[in-house]
Enzyme design. Structure first.
Site, PDB file in Angstrom:
ATOM      1  N   MET A   1      62.095  31.015  32.367  1.00 33.64           N
ATOM      2  CA  MET A   1      61.114  31.488  31.415  1.00 33.64           C
ATOM      3  C   MET A   1      61.731  31.456  30.014  1.00 33.64           C
ATOM      4  O   MET A   1      62.902  31.811  29.843  1.00 33.64           O
ATOM      5  CB  MET A   1      60.675  32.909  31.750  1.00 33.64           C
TER       6      MET A   1
ATOM      7  N   CYS B   1      54.948  34.795  26.614  1.00 34.23           N
ATOM      8  CA  CYS B   1      55.444  33.630  27.349  1.00 34.23           C
ATOM      9  C   CYS B   1      56.213  32.768  26.369  1.00 34.23           C
ATOM     10  O   CYS B   1      55.628  32.190  25.448  1.00 34.23           O
ATOM     11  CB  CYS B   1      54.298  32.826  27.960  1.00 34.23           C
TER      12      CYS B   1
END
Length: 396
Positions: free
Chosen positions: A318, A104
């Site tokens: 993201m 992430c």
């Protein structure tokens, strides 16, 4: 009938970039959950509140979106030249599994500050006032991330005036550098573009035939032209997430793209690999109104990008996909580069549903193969709560 009492586990609930998650120190987890396996996954799913057929995470710490259903495990680094090992888990909302296949990028910004708060960074690696450089080993993908963490009075500075579209309030700016973010392969060539091409033709049964850039930088990503799939690139979440047929088409494209990239051998395997690859679509710069009501003008951006995560259009972008965008934008001939106007560039500013984001990348051709040495962006992070999370003792 007797019931197991709840146990409590030290944890930090933290925002990083446009995501948030529950952070744990490895040694604080129950012994059975300190190693990969069913016990660890069951415990962390119970913390988040998954699987939840209601899709709300009412009985857990998750936020029932891909951006807020995340867990992180930190430990002193086992790798030479690194300070902290960072393991990330993307928790499925309605299904009983955690995807450990990728990183992430947004929460990467929170790793340095969190590791400092947990006492995982040696004092001689920190500064009282200035910027502390934290070298992070991203354990999911075996890559180095460098966090530039602002310090004031011996503590992490969390407040500031840095504004990040997709985050409501300003905070202190954290620089995040993704070192050598392309995938590795055995011969060192072709990993950035798994097929060896900057543009491929993707034939998706029942959906269509599309041009696609398949790249593995930051996170495996499938880039499409918005116009080829019936979009403009100005879409917001409700334009896509309320269309079940559209989401099904994107998932089919994602599954077949994953096979094309060599990530899975059969499209049916994609159901157990929801976190990677990502699907994104690009378009030339155009004006639109962001989800906050902010007006984005065509001259504010180089191109438009929309990306899906865990089966839904992301509310912003993201961090790992931003690495893929910056890398692809720097390489002539990719769909991202062409949407940005073509040519050579070291940075790009793109429009996403919540606003804009700038990301830089350094690329070069070596023996005829494109390589990326690093990608850089700015994020912010903040501790929201710290203490203990509680879960039933028989949950894992």
């Amino acid at each position: 009938m007797t019931f197991a009492p709840q146990i409590k586990i030290p944890a930090i609930y933290m925002r990083g970039g446009t995501s948030k998650g529950v952070f744990f120190k490895l040694e604080d987890l129950p012994p059975a959950a300190q190693k990969p396996g069913p016990a660890r996954d069951a415990l962390l799913m119970r913390v988040i509140g998954s699987p939840d057929p209601y899709g709300k995470h009412t009985d857990g710490m998750g936020g029932a979106t891909s951006s807020t259903s995340k867990v992180v495990i930190l430990s002193r680094s086992s790798q030479p030249g690194h300070d902290v090992d960072y393991l990330f888990g993307q928790v499925s909302i309605d299904k009983p599994f955690i995807d450990w296949s990728g990183n992430c990028g947004n929460l990467s910004a929170a790793v340095g500050p969190c590791a400092i708060a947990m006492g995982l960074i040696d004092a001689d690696r920190l500064v009282s006032d200035g910027t502390a450089t934290v070298r992070i080993w991203q354990a999911n993908i075996g890559k180095t991330i460098i966090g530039q963490v602002p310090m004031t009075g011996g503590s992490v500075q969390e407040t500031g005036d840095f504004e990040l579209d997709g985050v409501t309030f300003p905070a202190a700016e954290i620089g995040v550098e993704f070192v050598d973010p392309a995938a590795d392969d055995e011969d060192g060539g072709g990993a950035l573009f798994p097929t060896g091409n900057v543009v491929d033709t993707l034939d998706v049964p029942g959906v269509g035939r599309f041009q696609a850039t398949l790249i593995n930088a930051g996170i495996p990503t499938i880039f499409l032209n918005a116009a080829d799939i019936g979009y403009t690139g100005t879409e917001l979440q409700d334009d896509i997430n309320g269309d079940a047929a559209a989401l099904e088409r994107f998932e089919t494209i994602r599954a077949h793209g994953a096979v094309h990239m060599g990530l899975i051998s059969d499209a049916a395997e994609a159901a157990q690999r929801q976190h990677t690859p990502k699907v994104a679509f690009v378009a030339p710069a155009a004006g639109y109104t962001a989800s906050s009501g902010k007006q984005i003008n065509a001259e504010d951006v180089d191109l438009l990008v929309r990306a899906l995560s865990m089966g839904k259009l992301h509310h912003a972008m993201m961090g790992t996909a931003a690495v893929a965008i910056g890398t692809a934008a720097a390489i002539p001939g990719t769909l991202v580069n062409l949407a940005a106007g073509g040519g050579e560039r070291t940075a790009v500013r793109f429009g996403h549903p919540s606003g804009t984001l700038r990301v830089g990348a350094e690329v070069a051709q070596v023996n005829g193969q494109w390589q990326v040495t690093k990608a850089i962006m700015s994020r912010s992070a903040r501790i929201l709560m710290e203490g203990w999370v509680r879960v039933p003792g028989d949950a894992f």
